[in-house]
Design a protein around this motif. Structure first.
Motif, mmCIF file in Angstrom:
data_model
loop_
_atom_site.group_PDB
_atom_site.id
_atom_site.type_symbol
_atom_site.label_atom_id
_atom_site.label_comp_id
_atom_site.label_asym_id
_atom_site.label_seq_id
_atom_site.Cartn_x
_atom_site.Cartn_y
_atom_site.Cartn_z
ATOM 1 N N ASP A 211 0.805 -1.225 0.000
ATOM 2 C CA ASP A 211 0.000 0.000 0.000
ATOM 3 C C ASP A 211 0.840 1.278 0.000
ATOM 4 O OD1 ASP A 211 -2.409 -1.529 0.155
ATOM 5 O OD2 ASP A 211 -2.034 -1.800 2.310
ATOM 6 N N PHE A 212 1.950 1.256 -0.692
ATOM 7 C CA PHE A 212 2.813 2.447 -0.737
ATOM 8 C C PHE A 212 2.126 3.599 -1.465
ATOM 9 C CE2 PHE A 212 6.120 5.033 -2.787
ATOM 10 C CZ PHE A 212 6.800 5.471 -1.659
ATOM 11 N N LYS A 213 1.310 3.296 -2.429
ATOM 12 C CA LYS A 213 0.595 4.348 -3.150
ATOM 13 C C LYS A 213 -0.268 5.170 -2.205
ATOM 14 C CE LYS A 213 -2.433 5.084 -7.154
ATOM 15 N NZ LYS A 213 -3.346 5.981 -6.450
ATOM 16 N N HIS B 216 4.407 13.072 -2.013
ATOM 17 C CA HIS B 216 5.559 12.333 -2.555
ATOM 18 C C HIS B 216 6.845 12.578 -1.749
ATOM 19 C CE1 HIS B 216 3.755 10.619 -6.164
ATOM 20 N NE2 HIS B 216 3.014 11.724 -6.227
ATOM 21 N N PHE B 217 6.956 13.728 -1.109
ATOM 22 C CA PHE B 217 8.147 13.990 -0.311
ATOM 23 C C PHE B 217 8.238 13.000 0.838
ATOM 24 C CE2 PHE B 217 10.235 16.019 3.328
ATOM 25 C CZ PHE B 217 11.473 16.326 2.771
ATOM 26 N N VAL B 218 7.102 12.780 1.526
ATOM 27 C CA VAL B 218 7.084 11.816 2.623
ATOM 28 C C VAL B 218 7.286 10.411 2.064
ATOM 29 C CG1 VAL B 218 5.673 10.803 4.459
ATOM 30 C CG2 VAL B 218 5.628 13.271 4.062
ATOM 31 N N GLY B 219 6.697 10.149 0.914
ATOM 32 C CA GLY B 219 6.888 8.844 0.284
ATOM 33 C C GLY B 219 8.352 8.566 -0.008
ATOM 34 N N ASP B 220 9.065 9.609 -0.477
ATOM 35 C CA ASP B 220 10.505 9.440 -0.730
ATOM 36 C C ASP B 220 11.259 9.161 0.562
ATOM 37 O OD1 ASP B 220 10.088 9.845 -3.389
ATOM 38 O OD2 ASP B 220 10.806 11.924 -3.421
ATOM 39 N N VAL C 209 10.100 7.623 3.144
ATOM 40 C CA VAL C 209 9.815 6.232 3.509
ATOM 41 C C VAL C 209 10.705 5.284 2.705
ATOM 42 C CG1 VAL C 209 8.061 4.403 3.425
ATOM 43 C CG2 VAL C 209 7.453 6.686 4.253
ATOM 44 N N LEU C 210 10.837 5.570 1.408
ATOM 45 C CA LEU C 210 11.696 4.725 0.569
ATOM 46 C C LEU C 210 13.145 4.775 1.031
ATOM 47 C CD1 LEU C 210 10.283 5.500 -3.007
ATOM 48 C CD2 LEU C 210 9.996 3.393 -1.684
ATOM 49 N N LYS C 211 13.629 5.965 1.386
ATOM 50 C CA LYS C 211 15.015 6.090 1.845
ATOM 51 C C LYS C 211 15.198 5.392 3.191
ATOM 52 C CE LYS C 211 15.269 10.653 1.167
ATOM 53 N NZ LYS C 211 15.837 12.024 1.106
ATOM 54 N N GLY C 212 14.209 5.501 4.067
ATOM 55 C CA GLY C 212 14.315 4.821 5.354
ATOM 56 C C GLY C 212 14.317 3.310 5.198
ATOM 57 N N PHE C 213 13.445 2.816 4.314
ATOM 58 C CA PHE C 213 13.399 1.379 4.060
ATOM 59 C C PHE C 213 14.705 0.891 3.435
ATOM 60 C CE2 PHE C 213 12.518 -2.157 1.174
ATOM 61 C CZ PHE C 213 12.041 -3.098 2.077
ATOM 62 N N SER C 214 15.255 1.666 2.530
ATOM 63 C CA SER C 214 16.524 1.304 1.875
ATOM 64 C C SER C 214 17.652 1.229 2.888
ATOM 65 C CB SER C 214 16.874 2.315 0.783
ATOM 66 O OG SER C 214 15.871 2.352 -0.205
ATOM 67 N N SER C 215 17.668 2.175 3.837
ATOM 68 C CA SER C 215 18.697 2.163 4.867
ATOM 69 C C SER C 215 18.565 0.922 5.740
ATOM 70 C CB SER C 215 18.584 3.436 5.724
ATOM 71 O OG SER C 215 19.547 3.431 6.748
ATOM 72 N N LEU C 216 17.347 0.586 6.095
ATOM 73 C CA LEU C 216 17.119 -0.620 6.895
ATOM 74 C C LEU C 216 17.533 -1.867 6.120
ATOM 75 C CD1 LEU C 216 14.060 -1.449 9.086
ATOM 76 C CD2 LEU C 216 14.727 -3.063 7.301
ATOM 77 N N SER D 203 9.180 10.621 9.345
ATOM 78 C CA SER D 203 9.802 11.499 10.333
ATOM 79 C C SER D 203 9.385 11.083 11.741
ATOM 80 C CB SER D 203 9.384 12.955 10.086
ATOM 81 O OG SER D 203 7.986 13.099 10.241
ATOM 82 N N SER D 204 10.139 11.561 12.724
ATOM 83 C CA SER D 204 9.807 11.245 14.122
ATOM 84 C C SER D 204 8.505 11.917 14.536
ATOM 85 C CB SER D 204 10.951 11.694 15.039
ATOM 86 O OG SER D 204 11.212 13.092 14.877
ATOM 87 N N GLU D 205 8.170 13.085 13.913
ATOM 88 C CA GLU D 205 6.906 13.761 14.228
ATOM 89 C C GLU D 205 5.710 13.039 13.622
ATOM 90 O OE1 GLU D 205 9.447 15.291 12.762
ATOM 91 O OE2 GLU D 205 10.284 16.518 14.386
ATOM 92 N N GLN D 206 5.962 12.349 12.529
ATOM 93 C CA GLN D 206 4.851 11.671 11.843
ATOM 94 C C GLN D 206 5.324 10.291 11.371
ATOM 95 O OE1 GLN D 206 3.380 13.534 8.197
ATOM 96 N NE2 GLN D 206 1.309 13.436 9.030
ATOM 97 N N PRO D 207 5.554 9.351 12.299
ATOM 98 C CA PRO D 207 6.021 8.020 11.932
ATOM 99 C C PRO D 207 4.941 7.247 11.180
ATOM 100 C CG PRO D 207 5.502 8.090 14.267
ATOM 101 C CD PRO D 207 5.338 9.493 13.777
ATOM 102 N N ILE D 208 5.399 6.450 10.243
ATOM 103 C CA ILE D 208 4.498 5.647 9.408
ATOM 104 C C ILE D 208 4.920 4.188 9.527
ATOM 105 C CG2 ILE D 208 3.684 5.215 7.060
ATOM 106 C CD1 ILE D 208 4.348 8.139 6.437
ATOM 107 N N THR D 209 3.939 3.320 9.764
ATOM 108 C CA THR D 209 4.213 1.889 9.850
ATOM 109 C C THR D 209 3.949 1.258 8.493
ATOM 110 O OG1 THR D 209 3.577 1.860 12.185
ATOM 111 C CG2 THR D 209 3.643 -0.249 11.030
ATOM 112 N N MET D 210 4.890 0.412 8.053
ATOM 113 C CA MET D 210 4.765 -0.239 6.748
ATOM 114 C C MET D 210 4.887 -1.748 6.897
ATOM 115 S SD MET D 210 4.439 2.351 4.649
ATOM 116 C CE MET D 210 4.634 1.498 3.082
#
Length: 535
Positions: free
Chosen positions: A412-414, A422-426, A428-435, A484-491
């Motif tokens: 459900d990334f869309k 899209h900024f927040v989406g990017d 999320v992608l960068k955070g997932f890539s780092s993990l 972000s820490s202010e608005q964390p998103i669970t995936m």
């Protein structure tokens, strides 16, 4: 009758003739000394040293004649004559040596220099010992026919032989230069021809003197040398002889961004420019290349090889407080050959390729890396997959090493893009890539496969281990906040896994297609799960 009248007129002039001769001989001496000093300052140029010594001998000859004009007794005149002949015989020797040095591609051998010097040394010896044998002149006397006391001699056999040598040496040097001019380039042709022709003038004056038709009864050598000296001076000052080409080469060497190192056949440093010293450190003239401890062994080996090229990575010499950077240098070696094929030495060109290497490195990163996440891109992943598959296939008959390919998709990334932008989406992608990058082991290669899809190549892993690894990753993703820490998103993520031993039952296309099929099965089965396909 006319010649007798002319001689009587000269006799009436007396002191005036002597004064004129003194002025001319002094002027000739000064001009010759100046030209000698001028060319000595350019002694590194081929032929300049020999030409300088030639003009110095002309100056000694002219100076000797000036002193001769100031004497009025026979003993003093004979003493001056002995001094004068040092310049005369040295002049002929260095003229021949200059002609040979200027026109040859190789240095004149020592044995040749020795042989050329023998006639001049022999003539000097015969003259200085003439009192014991009278071979050079049989008698000497004071000659007053010119209106002042001059030295007169009765010529002996030695004088005749020395006169023949004089004419032959001057003509030989001129012929060598003129023949060289016929084959040389336009610039050198003009210079060599002018010098050769200029040196012929004293030969004709000398022959006229031997014929006995000089009305002043004087030694014409110093005065015939003056026009030649003026010709040489014109070439130097008007046409930059001994200066233009060397100066242009010097400027090019000094200003060139590439380093130049010139070595003799034994490996001693003959020359280097500032760029070479900035790249390689201090280079001592005359010192062996291999005796410089800071010179890389690769450069020494390249010199011994003769020709070729190498690339080196060396630490730069930073200024205090600066970080040490790696400098990439390309070194090219060229043998310097003579016209006959003999080796004169070696020239090394050192080129700083650091900027090019950095550019190639950056282009390589851009070509193989996903710009947003920093992971390998799909193209690079497929290239590495082909390599790993071929390697595993080559050893499959003996070891039968299994491998696995996993394709991951963020569920459900869309919706994330639609809800948060899209900024927040990017993010999320960068955070997932780092993990994902931190999770991957040494035998695992990860990439961004496209959009929110990622892929992992697992080498030398059993199917059960591969499944457990993907499940561990899925659990880690599910429990990690993104954004972000202010608005964390669970995936959550869905994974399609294809396992097998490379071979007929598990082709390269199998791993990609079956992993893709397994991913879609995981999506249809409710997402947030791993489905494996075993060959």
């Amino acid at each position: 009758m006319r010649l007798g009248l002319f001689r009587r007129t000269v006799l009436r002039m007396g002191f005036s003739v002597k004064t004129i001769l003194l002025l001319i001989s002094t002027l000739a001496t000064l001009v010759a000394v100046y030209i000698s000093a001028y060319t000595m300052n350019r002694r590194k140029v081929k032929g300049a040293m020999e030409f300088s010594l030639f003009m110095l001998c002309v100056a000694i000859y002219c100076c000797g004649y000036t002193l001769e004009l100031l004497q009025d007794d026979l003993e003093s005149l004979l003493a001056v004559l002995r001094f004068e002949y040092i310049g005369i015989e040295g002049m002929y020797y260095f003229w021949l040596l200059f002609a040979l040095t200027y026109t040859r591609s190789q240095p004149v051998p020592r044995w040749a220099k020795f042989l050329l010097a023998l006639p001049s040394v022999a003539i000097l010896f015969i003259l200085w010992t003439n009192d014991y044998h009278g071979f050079y002149f049989t008698s000497a006397y004071l000659d007053y026919r010119s209106g002042y006391p001059a030295l007169g001699i009765t010529r002996g056999t030695g004088y005749i032989l020395a006169s023949i040598y004089t004419v032959l040496s001057l003509l030989t040097g001129s012929v060598i230069l003129i023949r060289f001019a016929a084959k040389a380039d336009r610039w050198t042709k003009y210079q060599a021809l002018a010098i050769g022709v200029g040196a012929i003038f004293p030969v004709f004056i000398y022959l006229i003197r031997l014929a006995g038709i000089i009305p002043f009864y004087i030694d014409t050598g110093p005065f015939s040398a003056l026009p030649s000296a003026l010709v040489f001076a014109f070439l130097m000052f008007n046409d930059s002889f001994f200066e233009l080409v060397p100066k242009a080469r010097s400027i090019a060497m000094e200003e060139l961004r590439d380093g130049i190192v010139v070595l003799d056949p034994k490996g001693r440093i003959a020359d280097s420019n500032p760029a070479a010293r900035s790249f390689l450190g201090e280079l001592s003239l005359g010192k062996m290349l291999e005796d410089h401890p800071h010179i890389p062994s690769g450069i020494v080996g390249l010199f011994k090889k003769g020709t070729g090229a190498i690339t080196l990575e060396l630490p730069e010499h930073p200024s205090p407080g600066e970080n040490t950077n790696i400098q990439t240098l390309s070194v090219f070696s060229f043998s310097v050959k003579a016209e006959d094929g003999g080796k004169l030495g070696t020239t090394m060109l050192v080129r700083d390729e650091t900027e090019i290497a950095d550019l190639v490195s950056r282009l390589s990163v851009l070509a193989t890396t996903d710009e947003l996440t920093g992971l390998s891109n799909r193209r690079n992943f497929l290239t590495m997959l082909e390599y790993c598959y071929a390697s595993a296939l080559a050893s499959a008959l003996e070891e039968k090493k299994p491998m696995a390919v996993a394709i991951l998709d963020l569920d459900d990334f869309k919706l994330v893009n639609d809800t948060y932008g899209h900024f927040v989406g990017d993010e999320v992608l960068k955070g997932f890539s780092s993990l994902l990058n931190g999770f991957a082991g040494s035998n695992e290669i990860v990439c961004r496969y496209g959009g929110e899809e990622f892929a992992i190549l697992l080498s030398s892993v059993e199917p059960t281990q591969a499944f457990e690894r993907m499940e561990a990753l899925r659990t880690l993703v599910e429990s990690s906040p993104f954004g972000s820490s202010e608005q964390p998103i669970t995936m959550t993520m869905s994974t399609g896994l294809a396992c097998g031993v490379p071979g007929e039952d598990a082709s390269l296309d199998y791993f990609l297609s079956k992993a893709d099929e397994a991913l879609y099965k995981a999506k249809r089965a409710g997402k947030n799960r791993t489905i494996s396909h075993l060959a």
